[in-house]
Design a protein around this motif. Structure first.
Motif, mmCIF file in Angstrom:
data_model
loop_
_atom_site.group_PDB
_atom_site.id
_atom_site.type_symbol
_atom_site.label_atom_id
_atom_site.label_comp_id
_atom_site.label_asym_id
_atom_site.label_seq_id
_atom_site.Cartn_x
_atom_site.Cartn_y
_atom_site.Cartn_z
ATOM 1 N N ILE A 62 0.859 -1.231 0.136
ATOM 2 C CA ILE A 62 -0.241 -0.242 -0.011
ATOM 3 C C ILE A 62 0.683 1.225 -0.031
ATOM 4 C CG2 ILE A 62 -1.501 1.208 1.561
ATOM 5 C CD1 ILE A 62 -2.865 -1.048 2.359
ATOM 6 N N TRP A 63 0.913 1.969 -1.356
ATOM 7 C CA TRP A 63 0.832 3.201 -0.707
ATOM 8 C C TRP A 63 0.529 4.381 -1.041
ATOM 9 C CZ3 TRP A 63 6.652 3.952 -2.406
ATOM 10 C CH2 TRP A 63 7.141 2.562 -2.955
ATOM 11 N N ILE A 64 1.216 4.889 0.161
ATOM 12 C CA ILE A 64 -0.152 6.594 0.289
ATOM 13 C C ILE A 64 0.527 7.841 0.304
ATOM 14 C CG2 ILE A 64 -1.394 7.807 2.173
ATOM 15 C CD1 ILE A 64 -1.392 5.491 3.683
ATOM 16 N N SER A 65 -0.433 8.638 -0.482
ATOM 17 C CA SER A 65 0.403 9.943 -0.617
ATOM 18 C C SER A 65 -0.108 11.047 0.688
ATOM 19 C CB SER A 65 -0.084 10.505 -1.882
ATOM 20 O OG SER A 65 0.601 12.286 -2.062
ATOM 21 N N VAL A 66 1.220 11.895 0.692
ATOM 22 C CA VAL A 66 1.010 12.369 1.971
ATOM 23 C C VAL A 66 1.325 14.270 1.183
ATOM 24 C CG1 VAL A 66 1.181 11.139 3.593
ATOM 25 C CG2 VAL A 66 3.487 12.108 2.328
ATOM 26 N N THR A 67 1.098 14.316 0.302
ATOM 27 C CA THR A 67 0.862 15.477 -0.038
ATOM 28 C C THR A 67 0.228 16.547 0.666
ATOM 29 O OG1 THR A 67 0.802 14.914 -1.958
ATOM 30 C CG2 THR A 67 0.167 16.836 -2.326
ATOM 31 N N PRO A 130 7.056 3.244 -6.519
ATOM 32 C CA PRO A 130 5.871 2.071 -6.410
ATOM 33 C C PRO A 130 6.277 1.680 -8.160
ATOM 34 C CG PRO A 130 4.296 3.758 -6.648
ATOM 35 C CD PRO A 130 5.916 4.211 -6.241
ATOM 36 N N GLU A 131 6.233 -0.198 -8.270
ATOM 37 C CA GLU A 131 6.660 -0.896 -9.481
ATOM 38 C C GLU A 131 5.170 -1.176 -10.289
ATOM 39 O OE1 GLU A 131 8.907 -4.536 -8.307
ATOM 40 O OE2 GLU A 131 10.332 -3.567 -7.335
ATOM 41 N N ASP A 132 5.443 -1.752 -11.152
ATOM 42 C CA ASP A 132 4.348 -1.543 -12.130
ATOM 43 C C ASP A 132 3.665 -2.799 -12.203
ATOM 44 O OD1 ASP A 132 2.214 -0.796 -13.810
ATOM 45 O OD2 ASP A 132 3.346 -0.651 -15.760
ATOM 46 N N LYS A 133 2.911 -3.181 -11.037
ATOM 47 C CA LYS A 133 2.620 -4.592 -10.516
ATOM 48 C C LYS A 133 1.487 -4.258 -10.898
ATOM 49 C CE LYS A 133 6.680 -6.290 -8.411
ATOM 50 N NZ LYS A 133 7.331 -7.043 -7.870
ATOM 51 N N GLU A 134 -0.009 -6.078 -11.046
ATOM 52 C CA GLU A 134 -0.723 -5.611 -11.299
ATOM 53 C C GLU A 134 -1.607 -6.844 -10.615
ATOM 54 O OE1 GLU A 134 -3.665 -4.402 -12.838
ATOM 55 O OE2 GLU A 134 -2.396 -3.086 -13.940
ATOM 56 N N LEU A 135 -2.569 -6.231 -9.274
ATOM 57 C CA LEU A 135 -2.881 -7.169 -8.317
ATOM 58 C C LEU A 135 -4.157 -8.012 -9.479
ATOM 59 C CD1 LEU A 135 -3.123 -7.645 -5.577
ATOM 60 C CD2 LEU A 135 -4.790 -6.355 -4.914
ATOM 61 N N THR A 136 -3.122 -9.092 -9.458
ATOM 62 C CA THR A 136 -3.443 -9.969 -10.334
ATOM 63 C C THR A 136 -4.278 -11.504 -8.913
ATOM 64 O OG1 THR A 136 -1.717 -11.646 -10.308
ATOM 65 C CG2 THR A 136 -1.509 -10.560 -12.601
ATOM 66 N N TYR A 137 -3.996 -11.435 -8.227
ATOM 67 C CA TYR A 137 -5.032 -12.383 -7.424
ATOM 68 C C TYR A 137 -5.404 -12.069 -6.114
ATOM 69 C CZ TYR A 137 -0.196 -12.875 -4.224
ATOM 70 O OH TYR A 137 0.306 -12.129 -4.090
ATOM 71 N N TYR A 138 -6.284 -11.734 -5.131
ATOM 72 C CA TYR A 138 -6.029 -11.326 -4.157
ATOM 73 C C TYR A 138 -5.438 -13.021 -2.158
ATOM 74 C CZ TYR A 138 -9.046 -7.848 -5.450
ATOM 75 O OH TYR A 138 -9.139 -6.656 -6.930
ATOM 76 N N PRO A 139 -5.066 -11.884 -1.610
ATOM 77 C CA PRO A 139 -4.369 -13.516 -1.200
ATOM 78 C C PRO A 139 -5.099 -13.622 -0.137
ATOM 79 C CG PRO A 139 -4.407 -10.297 0.300
ATOM 80 C CD PRO A 139 -4.984 -10.806 -1.261
ATOM 81 N N LYS A 140 -4.346 -15.222 0.063
ATOM 82 C CA LYS A 140 -5.304 -15.986 0.981
ATOM 83 C C LYS A 140 -4.821 -15.061 2.572
ATOM 84 C CE LYS A 140 -4.393 -19.689 -1.632
ATOM 85 N NZ LYS A 140 -5.863 -19.330 -2.353
ATOM 86 N N GLY A 141 -5.430 -15.998 3.991
ATOM 87 C CA GLY A 141 -5.525 -15.336 4.839
ATOM 88 C C GLY A 141 -6.670 -14.686 5.802
ATOM 89 N N LEU A 142 -7.464 -13.931 4.532
ATOM 90 C CA LEU A 142 -8.217 -13.093 5.369
ATOM 91 C C LEU A 142 -9.767 -14.086 5.869
ATOM 92 C CD1 LEU A 142 -9.560 -11.695 1.854
ATOM 93 C CD2 LEU A 142 -7.801 -10.543 3.961
ATOM 94 N N PRO A 143 -9.787 -13.256 6.893
ATOM 95 C CA PRO A 143 -10.940 -14.114 8.081
ATOM 96 C C PRO A 143 -12.353 -14.340 7.970
ATOM 97 C CG PRO A 143 -10.678 -11.886 8.366
ATOM 98 C CD PRO A 143 -9.613 -11.886 7.114
ATOM 99 N N PHE A 144 -12.681 -14.485 6.160
ATOM 100 C CA PHE A 144 -13.673 -15.016 5.723
ATOM 101 C C PHE A 144 -14.376 -15.520 4.326
ATOM 102 C CE2 PHE A 144 -12.506 -10.450 4.866
ATOM 103 C CZ PHE A 144 -12.734 -10.320 3.449
ATOM 104 N N ALA A 145 -14.815 -15.829 4.058
ATOM 105 C CA ALA A 145 -14.375 -16.776 2.593
ATOM 106 C C ALA A 145 -15.113 -15.879 1.682
ATOM 107 C CB ALA A 145 -15.612 -17.782 2.744
#
Length: 146
Positions: A62-67, A130-145
């Protein structure tokens, strides 16, 4: 006799739905996101002319701009909530729906909850881009299905 483990304290707002969303966002920020970085001026990796407020990179970064220009209207905590919600609600197809949900959550979270999330935002800004990478999957380990 086994040692009884204490439950972790989370600030509560009194609304069960808000508290559920808050706990999910904290879980994502602490366990799923690889790191959170702040940048003075955050530019889109695909089109360097665009200035972004926040970015969720492909490696769960996660990248956040603090302008200073946007700090009043879009504080870092609000951007953090928005970017964490991209992981929490991957089926939101329109950014507008996500913006509305994020605005409601930010407004209804208590000051104590906002301060809890503010502690996860680094105070120092990053030099690297930040590098130019696509979010192609959503990570496992979330506390819900999903």
């Amino acid at each position: 006799m086994p040692h009884k483990q204490r439950r972790r304290y989370f600030p509560a707002s009194g609304d069960n739905n808000m508290d559920w969303d808050f706990r999910q966002i904290v879980h994502i920020v602490e366990n799923v996101v690889a790191f959170i970085k702040t940048k003075e001026v955050l530019r889109d990796p695909k089109d360097r002319r665009k200035i972004l407020l926040g970015l969720l990179s492909g490696d769960n970064e996660i990248w956040i701009s603090v302008t200073k220009k946007h700090r009043k209207r879009f504080p870092a905590v609000r951007i953090l909530i928005h970017e964490a919600m991209h992981i929490l609600y991957p089926r939101f197809v329109r950014e507008r729906d996500l913006d509305q949900k994020e605005a409601i959550l930010y407004k209804r979270f208590t000051e104590e909850q906002r301060a809890f999330l503010r502690n996860h935002v680094p105070k120092r800004t990053s030099v690297r881009e930040p590098e130019d990478k696509e979010l192609t999957y959503y990570p496992k380990g979330l506390p819900f299905a999903l």
